[in-house]
Design an enzyme around this catalytic site. Structure first.
Site, short mmCIF file in Angstrom:
data_model
loop_
_atom_site.label_atom_id
_atom_site.label_comp_id
_atom_site.label_asym_id
_atom_site.label_seq_id
_atom_site.Cartn_x
_atom_site.Cartn_y
_atom_site.Cartn_z
NE ARG A 42 70.05 36.19 51.62
CZ ARG A 42 70.87 37.13 51.97
NH1 ARG A 42 70.20 38.28 52.12
NH2 ARG A 42 72.11 36.80 52.36
CG ASN A 60 68.68 35.38 54.66
OD1 ASN A 60 68.18 34.56 53.95
ND2 ASN A 60 70.25 35.48 54.95
#
Length: 117
Positions: A42, A60
């Site tokens: 990320r 996520n």
């Protein structure tokens, strides 16, 4: 008081200001599977997006995948994929794009965010 003598960066502010859509802007909704959690995916996605001028978000998911919406021109999106790949060149991860679809671009979006559930 808590600025500790540092001035705010004008480049950060410029990145976060909303901007009109460039001609040819598109937005991809994607789901990544594989080694995408616990490897900085990320944060790397955000770093590369900021570098190439893409907007959107990444987060996520509970099933171990990562969802993302990535917005930019074809050149910016291509540069994002190249930058992501290059970021993991020394420490390869095994991932695939499990789902991908073009969706409507978001007008006035600023920056690329890491989201939390």
């Amino acid at each position: 008081m808590f600025g500790l003598g540092r001035k705010k960066s004008t480049t950060t502010k410029a990145k976060r200001e909303s901007r009109p859509l460039e001609p040819g802007t598109r937005r991809l909704r994607m789901r990544f599977r594989g080694e995408v959690q616990g490897v900085g995916f990320r944060w790397t996605s955000q770093l590369v997006a900021d570098r190439v001028g893409c907007t959107g978000w990444v987060r996520n998911e509970d099933d171990g995948s990562v969802s993302m919406e990535l917005q930019g021109t074809d050149d910016q999106i291509s540069a994002w994929f190249g930058g992501l790949s290059g970021s993991y060149a020394r420490f390869p991860i095994d991932y695939r794009i499990d789902e991908k679809e073009d969706i409507e671009p978001v007008e006035g979006e600023s920056g690329f965010a890491v989201r939390y559930r």
